[in-house]
Design a protein around this motif. Structure first.
Motif, PDB file in Angstrom:
ATOM      1  N   ARG A  58       0.832  -1.208   0.000  1.00 49.72           N
ATOM      2  CA  ARG A  58       0.000   0.000   0.000  1.00 49.72           C
ATOM      3  C   ARG A  58       0.870   1.263   0.000  1.00 49.72           C
ATOM      4  N   GLN A  59       1.872   1.304   0.870  1.00 55.87           N
ATOM      5  CA  GLN A  59       2.738   2.480   0.946  1.00 55.87           C
ATOM      6  C   GLN A  59       3.500   2.693  -0.365  1.00 55.87           C
ATOM      7  N   ALA A  60       3.994   1.619  -0.950  1.00 58.33           N
ATOM      8  CA  ALA A  60       4.727   1.728  -2.212  1.00 58.33           C
ATOM      9  C   ALA A  60       3.812   2.219  -3.331  1.00 58.33           C
ATOM     10  N   ALA A  61       2.580   1.722  -3.364  1.00 51.90           N
ATOM     11  CA  ALA A  61       1.629   2.147  -4.400  1.00 51.90           C
ATOM     12  C   ALA A  61       1.317   3.639  -4.278  1.00 51.90           C
ATOM     13  N   VAL A  62       1.118   4.104  -3.061  1.00 49.66           N
ATOM     14  CA  VAL A  62       0.826   5.525  -2.827  1.00 49.66           C
ATOM     15  C   VAL A  62       2.035   6.372  -3.233  1.00 49.66           C
ATOM     16  N   ARG A  63       3.227   5.968  -2.796  1.00 49.58           N
ATOM     17  CA  ARG A  63       4.442   6.724  -3.095  1.00 49.58           C
ATOM     18  C   ARG A  63       4.719   6.782  -4.593  1.00 49.58           C
ATOM     19  N   GLU A  64       4.681   5.624  -5.249  1.00 49.73           N
ATOM     20  CA  GLU A  64       4.981   5.588  -6.684  1.00 49.73           C
ATOM     21  C   GLU A  64       3.984   6.418  -7.494  1.00 49.73           C
ATOM     22  N   THR A  65       2.697   6.341  -7.144  1.00 43.93           N
ATOM     23  CA  THR A  65       1.702   7.122  -7.875  1.00 43.93           C
ATOM     24  C   THR A  65       1.952   8.617  -7.677  1.00 43.93           C
ATOM     25  N   ARG A  66       2.223   9.019  -6.451  1.00 42.33           N
ATOM     26  CA  ARG A  66       2.505  10.437  -6.177  1.00 42.33           C
ATOM     27  C   ARG A  66       3.753  10.888  -6.934  1.00 42.33           C
ATOM     28  N   GLU A  67       4.823  10.079  -6.884  1.00 41.93           N
ATOM     29  CA  GLU A  67       6.070  10.454  -7.554  1.00 41.93           C
ATOM     30  C   GLU A  67       5.897  10.599  -9.063  1.00 41.93           C
ATOM     31  N   GLU A  68       5.154   9.687  -9.681  1.00 46.29           N
ATOM     32  CA  GLU A  68       5.077   9.648 -11.136  1.00 46.29           C
ATOM     33  C   GLU A  68       3.959  10.494 -11.728  1.00 46.29           C
ATOM     34  N   THR A  69       2.910  10.783 -10.921  1.00 44.38           N
ATOM     35  CA  THR A  69       1.753  11.484 -11.487  1.00 44.38           C
ATOM     36  C   THR A  69       1.387  12.782 -10.774  1.00 44.38           C
ATOM     37  N   GLY A  70       1.793  12.950  -9.516  1.00 50.81           N
ATOM     38  CA  GLY A  70       1.374  14.107  -8.728  1.00 50.81           C
ATOM     39  C   GLY A  70       0.106  13.868  -7.946  1.00 50.81           C
ATOM     40  N   TYR A  71      -0.546  12.734  -8.158  1.00 47.64           N
ATOM     41  CA  TYR A  71      -1.803  12.437  -7.471  1.00 47.64           C
ATOM     42  C   TYR A  71      -1.584  11.619  -6.203  1.00 47.64           C
ATOM     43  N   ASP A  72      -2.392  11.895  -5.194  1.00 46.63           N
ATOM     44  CA  ASP A  72      -2.470  11.076  -3.985  1.00 46.63           C
ATOM     45  C   ASP A  72      -3.572  10.058  -4.207  1.00 46.63           C
ATOM     46  N   VAL A  73      -3.354   8.827  -3.763  1.00 45.92           N
ATOM     47  CA  VAL A  73      -4.354   7.783  -3.957  1.00 45.92           C
ATOM     48  C   VAL A  73      -4.587   7.006  -2.672  1.00 45.92           C
ATOM     49  N   ASP A  74      -5.739   6.350  -2.646  1.00 48.50           N
ATOM     50  CA  ASP A  74      -6.088   5.404  -1.598  1.00 48.50           C
ATOM     51  C   ASP A  74      -6.246   4.049  -2.276  1.00 48.50           C
ATOM     52  N   VAL A  75      -5.508   3.055  -1.824  1.00 48.80           N
ATOM     53  CA  VAL A  75      -5.577   1.714  -2.412  1.00 48.80           C
ATOM     54  C   VAL A  75      -6.907   1.077  -2.021  1.00 48.80           C
ATOM     55  N   THR A  76      -7.606   0.525  -3.023  1.00 51.51           N
ATOM     56  CA  THR A  76      -8.941  -0.020  -2.793  1.00 51.51           C
ATOM     57  C   THR A  76      -9.061  -1.516  -3.023  1.00 51.51           C
ATOM     58  N   GLY A  77      -8.077  -2.128  -3.682  1.00 45.62           N
ATOM     59  CA  GLY A  77      -8.206  -3.560  -3.938  1.00 45.62           C
ATOM     60  C   GLY A  77      -6.990  -4.126  -4.641  1.00 45.62           C
ATOM     61  N   LEU A  78      -7.029  -5.427  -4.826  1.00 51.52           N
ATOM     62  CA  LEU A  78      -5.959  -6.166  -5.488  1.00 51.52           C
ATOM     63  C   LEU A  78      -6.428  -6.614  -6.866  1.00 51.52           C
ATOM     64  N   VAL A  79      -5.626  -6.334  -7.878  1.00 53.37           N
ATOM     65  CA  VAL A  79      -5.901  -6.850  -9.221  1.00 53.37           C
ATOM     66  C   VAL A  79      -5.262  -8.221  -9.364  1.00 53.37           C
ATOM     67  N   GLY A  80      -3.991  -8.315  -8.968  1.00 52.21           N
ATOM     68  CA  GLY A  80      -3.316  -9.597  -9.069  1.00 52.21           C
ATOM     69  C   GLY A  80      -1.828  -9.483  -8.832  1.00 52.21           C
ATOM     70  N   VAL A  81      -1.178 -10.648  -8.852  1.00 51.98           N
ATOM     71  CA  VAL A  81       0.272 -10.736  -8.719  1.00 51.98           C
ATOM     72  C   VAL A  81       0.794 -11.237 -10.063  1.00 51.98           C
ATOM     73  N   TYR A  82       1.728 -10.496 -10.642  1.00 51.61           N
ATOM     74  CA  TYR A  82       2.198 -10.774 -11.994  1.00 51.61           C
ATOM     75  C   TYR A  82       3.680 -11.146 -11.959  1.00 51.61           C
ATOM     76  N   THR A  83       3.954 -12.409 -12.304  1.00 55.07           N
ATOM     77  CA  THR A  83       5.311 -12.945 -12.241  1.00 55.07           C
ATOM     78  C   THR A  83       5.659 -13.710 -13.510  1.00 55.07           C
ATOM     79  N   ASP A  84       5.251 -13.217 -14.636  1.00 61.09           N
ATOM     80  CA  ASP A  84       5.471 -13.893 -15.904  1.00 61.09           C
ATOM     81  C   ASP A  84       6.966 -13.909 -16.251  1.00 61.09           C
ATOM     82  N   PRO A  85       7.626 -15.084 -16.279  1.00 60.47           N
ATOM     83  CA  PRO A  85       9.051 -15.137 -16.583  1.00 60.47           C
ATOM     84  C   PRO A  85       9.375 -14.741 -18.024  1.00 60.47           C
ATOM     85  N   ARG A  86       8.362 -14.634 -18.868  1.00 63.28           N
ATOM     86  CA  ARG A  86       8.590 -14.185 -20.252  1.00 63.28           C
ATOM     87  C   ARG A  86       8.827 -12.678 -20.331  1.00 63.28           C
ATOM     88  N   HIS A  87       8.494 -11.932 -19.243  1.00 62.62           N
ATOM     89  CA  HIS A  87       8.724 -10.482 -19.212  1.00 62.62           C
ATOM     90  C   HIS A  87      10.022 -10.209 -18.475  1.00 62.62           C
TER      91      HIS A  87
END
Length: 157
Positions: A58-87
């Motif tokens: 949650r803290q990382a999501a808030v920080r990264e969004t603020r750093e990259e966009t200027g917006y403050d956010v509140d985390v509301t849910g989980l989309v998923g965990v992405y670990t595709d070794p092809r990426h």
């Protein structure tokens, strides 16, 4: 630092690190998706980045969004965990990461759009116009999963 994203590419370099990261799907009252135009790979992306020691998802999501966009956010849910070794993500300093991203949904609670060293543009993109932008397939997958109204459980890829 420049970066090259490889996806399902036999010419991709071998990964030498795995770094937990977050990515954020934020939508406005019109349903548009918050996107940035990345400076390191010239692609459109959802906000996100590497977690720092001592941070929660949650803290990382808030920080990264603020750093990259200027917006403050509140985390509301989980989309998923992405670990595709092809990426595989290769950085100009020699680091080659294997994908590991926890994607969350969020709502904007304040701030205003601004760019950063990591984002040359910040936009609210209408869902029907996502195909007009160069978005990496793994980011587009996360967006599509977040937009799927019939999805009950987070995806694990």
């Amino acid at each position: 630092m420049a970066r090259t994203d490889y996806f399902d590419d036999p010419q991709a370099p071998e990964p030498n690190s795995i770094v937990p990261a977050v990515s954020v799907i934020a939508r406005d009252e019109s349903g548009r998706v918050l996107l940035i135009h990345r400076t390191d790979n010239d692609l459109w992306s959802i906000p996100g980045g590497a977690m720092e020691p001592g941070e929660s998802v949650r803290q990382a999501a808030v920080r990264e969004t603020r750093e990259e966009t200027g917006y403050d956010v509140d985390v509301t849910g989980l989309v998923g965990v992405y670990t595709d070794p092809r990426h595989v993500i290769a950085y100009s300093d020699g680091e080659v990461r294997s994908q590991f991203s926890i994607c969350v949904t969020a709502t904007v609670t304040g701030g205003q759009a601004r760019t950063s060293s990591e984002s040359s543009e910040v936009v609210w993109q209408p869902v029907g116009q996502l195909d007009e932008l160069a978005i990496h397939p793994t980011n587009r997958l996360r967006i599509d999963h977040a937009l799927d109204p019939g999805r009950i459980q987070p995806w694990l890829t």
